[in-house]
Design a protein around this motif. Sequence first.
Motif, PDB file in Angstrom:
ATOM      1  N   ALA A  44      28.868  42.698  43.510  1.00 32.93           N
ATOM      2  CA  ALA A  44      30.133  43.237  44.030  1.00 32.93           C
ATOM      3  C   ALA A  44      29.943  44.656  44.543  1.00 32.93           C
ATOM      4  CB  ALA A  44      31.209  43.208  42.946  1.00 32.93           C
ATOM      5  N   LEU A  45      29.195  45.452  43.796  1.00 31.91           N
ATOM      6  CA  LEU A  45      28.950  46.833  44.211  1.00 31.91           C
ATOM      7  C   LEU A  45      28.108  46.870  45.485  1.00 31.91           C
ATOM      8  CD1 LEU A  45      29.192  49.853  43.838  1.00 31.91           C
ATOM      9  CD2 LEU A  45      27.366  49.732  42.130  1.00 31.91           C
ATOM     10  N   LEU A  49      29.340  48.490  49.032  1.00 36.93           N
ATOM     11  CA  LEU A  49      28.599  49.569  49.700  1.00 36.93           C
ATOM     12  C   LEU A  49      28.169  49.150  51.105  1.00 36.93           C
ATOM     13  CD1 LEU A  49      26.395  50.890  46.747  1.00 36.93           C
ATOM     14  CD2 LEU A  49      28.536  51.859  47.632  1.00 36.93           C
ATOM     15  N   ALA A  50      27.809  47.887  51.274  1.00 40.32           N
ATOM     16  CA  ALA A  50      27.347  47.404  52.577  1.00 40.32           C
ATOM     17  C   ALA A  50      28.478  47.230  53.581  1.00 40.32           C
ATOM     18  CB  ALA A  50      26.600  46.076  52.404  1.00 40.32           C
ATOM     19  N   SER A  51      29.640  46.744  53.120  1.00 40.25           N
ATOM     20  CA  SER A  51      30.713  46.387  54.048  1.00 40.25           C
ATOM     21  C   SER A  51      31.846  47.404  54.117  1.00 40.25           C
ATOM     22  CB  SER A  51      31.308  45.033  53.655  1.00 40.25           C
ATOM     23  OG  SER A  51      32.045  45.152  52.448  1.00 40.25           O
ATOM     24  N   GLY A  52      32.053  48.150  53.038  1.00 42.55           N
ATOM     25  CA  GLY A  52      33.192  49.060  52.962  1.00 42.55           C
ATOM     26  C   GLY A  52      34.461  48.387  52.477  1.00 42.55           C
ATOM     27  N   ALA A  53      34.491  47.056  52.447  1.00 41.34           N
ATOM     28  CA  ALA A  53      35.618  46.308  51.883  1.00 41.34           C
ATOM     29  C   ALA A  53      35.374  46.189  50.384  1.00 41.34           C
ATOM     30  CB  ALA A  53      35.725  44.934  52.526  1.00 41.34           C
ATOM     31  N   VAL A  54      36.276  46.734  49.570  1.00 39.79           N
ATOM     32  CA  VAL A  54      36.025  46.786  48.132  1.00 39.79           C
ATOM     33  C   VAL A  54      36.096  45.388  47.530  1.00 39.79           C
ATOM     34  CG1 VAL A  54      36.695  47.802  45.930  1.00 39.79           C
ATOM     35  CG2 VAL A  54      36.906  49.146  48.031  1.00 39.79           C
ATOM     36  N   ARG A  76      39.728  49.894  51.426  1.00 38.95           N
ATOM     37  CA  ARG A  76      38.568  50.295  52.225  1.00 38.95           C
ATOM     38  C   ARG A  76      37.929  51.467  51.523  1.00 38.95           C
ATOM     39  NH1 ARG A  76      35.772  47.632  54.869  1.00 38.95           N
ATOM     40  NH2 ARG A  76      35.342  47.733  57.019  1.00 38.95           N
ATOM     41  N   LEU A  77      36.647  51.367  51.232  1.00 36.58           N
ATOM     42  CA  LEU A  77      35.931  52.420  50.518  1.00 36.58           C
ATOM     43  C   LEU A  77      35.809  53.669  51.381  1.00 36.58           C
ATOM     44  CD1 LEU A  77      34.369  53.095  47.899  1.00 36.58           C
ATOM     45  CD2 LEU A  77      32.306  52.364  49.106  1.00 36.58           C
ATOM     46  N   VAL A  78      36.208  54.809  50.822  1.00 41.41           N
ATOM     47  CA  VAL A  78      36.064  56.106  51.479  1.00 41.41           C
ATOM     48  C   VAL A  78      34.911  56.869  50.830  1.00 41.41           C
ATOM     49  CG1 VAL A  78      37.195  58.312  51.981  1.00 41.41           C
ATOM     50  CG2 VAL A  78      38.503  56.179  52.106  1.00 41.41           C
TER      51      VAL A  78
END
Length: 113
Positions: A44-45, A49-54, A76-78
């Motif tokens: 999941a992590l 990190l790869a897609s930005g979609a948590v 969306r990961l900031v």
Amino acid sequence: MSETISDAEFLSAVTFNEDGLVPAIAQDAKSGVVLMLAWMNREALQKTLASGAVTYWSRSRKTLWTKGENSGHTQRLVEAYVDCDGDTLLLKVDQTGAACHTGEAVCFYRKLA
């Protein structure tokens, strides 16, 4: 002050528990409001990190789930932080819609009287 590290260094700094999980606190990147707490496994992590979609790990369903895949209430990961012990993550996110599955804006909406 924060130290910037690579994705590989970040992943190696995380200490997953005996079930292969780490708690992840989601915080609104703009307001600083704590939205929710969920669990992540390594996959999941990495996907986050790869897609930005948590993406999280569902302990009840035993499967990955990307926030908003059914509801449309996405994260969306900031920024991502790992704490000093490596056993908790802080994810600063752009939240679209409600963070809580109940429809509340945040999961922490009940307060002790």
